[in-house]
Design an enzyme around this catalytic site. Sequence first.
Site: not given
Ligand code: NAD
Length: 657
Positions: A230, A375
Amino acid sequence: MGSIFAPKLTAATRAKGGSVVSDDSTAPTSPSSSSSLTFTPGLAADYERTNPSRTITHRVRRICCVGAGYVGGPTAAVIAYHNPEIDVTVVDKDKQRIQRWNSKHLPIYEPGLVDIVRIARDGARGAVFLNKPTDTSVDSLDLSAAISSKQGFVFLRENMIVDGRAPNLFFSDRVAQCIGKADIVLIAVNTPTKSKGAGAGSATDMTAFEDVAVEVAKHAMPGTIIVEKSTVPCGTAELVRNTMAIHRPGVHFEILSNPEFLAAGTAMKDLMHPDRILIGSINTASGRKAAKTLASVYEAWVPPSRIIMTNVYSSELSKLVANSMLAQRISSINSISAICEKTGADVDEIAASIGSDPRIGDKFLKAGIGFGGSCFKKDILSLVYLAESLGLDEVGEYWRQVVKMNEYQRDRFSRRVIRCLNNTLLGKKITLLGYAFKANNSDTRESPALEIIKTLLEERPKEIAVFDPCCNPVVVKTEIKGLLSGQPALKEDGGPIEIHWSAYTACERSNAILITTECDEFRSSRTYAGGLGLPLTSPKAVDPRPLPNPPTESDLMSLQNYSLSIAPANTYPDNDPLKRYRPQPACESSCLDCRLIKASGYSTAGNSGENRPKERLDWSRISLGMNKPKWLFDGKGIIDAAELGELGFRVESIGRH
Ligand code: NAD
């Protein structure tokens, strides 16, 4: 514990250039005997001396990725794809999301994702093919017949046989259990901006991340390597270290930072061919060894020269800086577009001329309605919060301006639409082409389209029609349903917004079309360069044969891409010329996604739009069905104004007078 989430670089750590002062020298350098890791320190030193660019590591057998979202799902899939000997399990507390990952309806759309998932999650059949360049498609041999029975099949010396592989990518909602079996735990949960309490509006909300850190502390095997995937504030590794110390005193864990740089819409390309893999660790022997263990996983497909090792603070901060600087370029060119509209300058001409200066470069210089997505804004705000917490108010203000400019640009666009329509939308139909924040993607978080819709709604139009080729209308409807507090938003509830399955019905009898996502489907012929978001295939793919024996998954992927690129369209509806795919999991009769597909009228439309028919818009057909004066507001700079002017549109573009 909460205060740890605020920037917390102590004077002592700053004095040492940010690296952590640790007493880890006394910590065990090899995991306890209960762990499944194997490591021989003497060999490690030898290997490191003779192979300075390679890594010597623990042997990784199981990886658990917590968070099955846009980062966790695709990242874990690519790791599993390239490391068939490692079991990769993605866990999430969201049972429905996991169910979709385990079905043929993947919960997110990224071009090429399904091809990787099908090999890693479902396992692959063996294949046989002629391993020398030909000008015909690769399956000119009957591969499946050859694999199932070698009888009657003439094996030439040039034939290559590739073994099948077992599934090694799993999706589960049993979070604690999977954490407890892993050699490496990747934490890839959401880290949005805090909306309440101290730091609301800029600090990062670490609730989900902290919850997972506690779960890991409680259940991980001793010696498990914990990885921040993350995007987190600088100093988070310290939080995780403290959490471990509280819940598992005396047990050693290494915490690494390994931020993800993939971009939505090109996630699979970015993961398969990353510019860099950044791994931050503390500067101790065991910290460096953990970093090398993680690097060894990536080395299955990433050249070692692209793997950058830094201290953990630099790694955490690099991610925030990368996103902030990308966003800053967009706001910079958008600020210039406002000047262009008031003068005679053309923002595209300016971007082209300044972009040819190699010191500036030509990327991220496209003016438009501004950036969206989950993001950029939150990461800039996290940087702002960090700067302000460190007493660097001017630095914070500098970066905050990037967000302000973005909002200004979007609002300027909405105001321009309203002004052109004589300051009234009453009785008018407005169409938005594009709802996701980016093309080739179903991610609608922080979508500029949504903010534009909110502004337009205040003018009480008769209808706002929305179409996006990658978003599932049902998902969009769910998001929009609660948009107007206390009043119905959707047409089906008596409100003004209708979500369409077709661009043509969305544009029928419309007064104005707004292009709000840069989908190739919407381009006019003079701005269309070919290809509708096909991801891993290049029109100029070269026959990669002869492949080395045994071939890697990357080799097989290039052969697959080559074959797809030379075969006539629709030869391989499954994108599987090597015939390696096994059947996808069957759905139960009650499958909601199957019902949606049926309702859509498309025989193959996936939940996420993965298989929605992609076709370029016939702008003359759209023009015929519109109400005069046929306004077209190009918020993404993808339309040739003169060309569509000839079709009767009144085109307004960003950054042009
Ligand atoms: P997302 O919301 O799509 O997915 C996060 C997942 O984590 C969700 O499915 C949620 O249910 C799960 N989750 C939350 N708490 C939990 C717990 N306690 N136990 C189990 N599962 C849990 O988020 P994302 O877009 O995949 O982003 C994740 C991280 O990566 C963030 O920090 C984001 O800033 C970073 N990031 C995102 C991108 C992007 O393009 N989306 C790119 C680079 C970095």
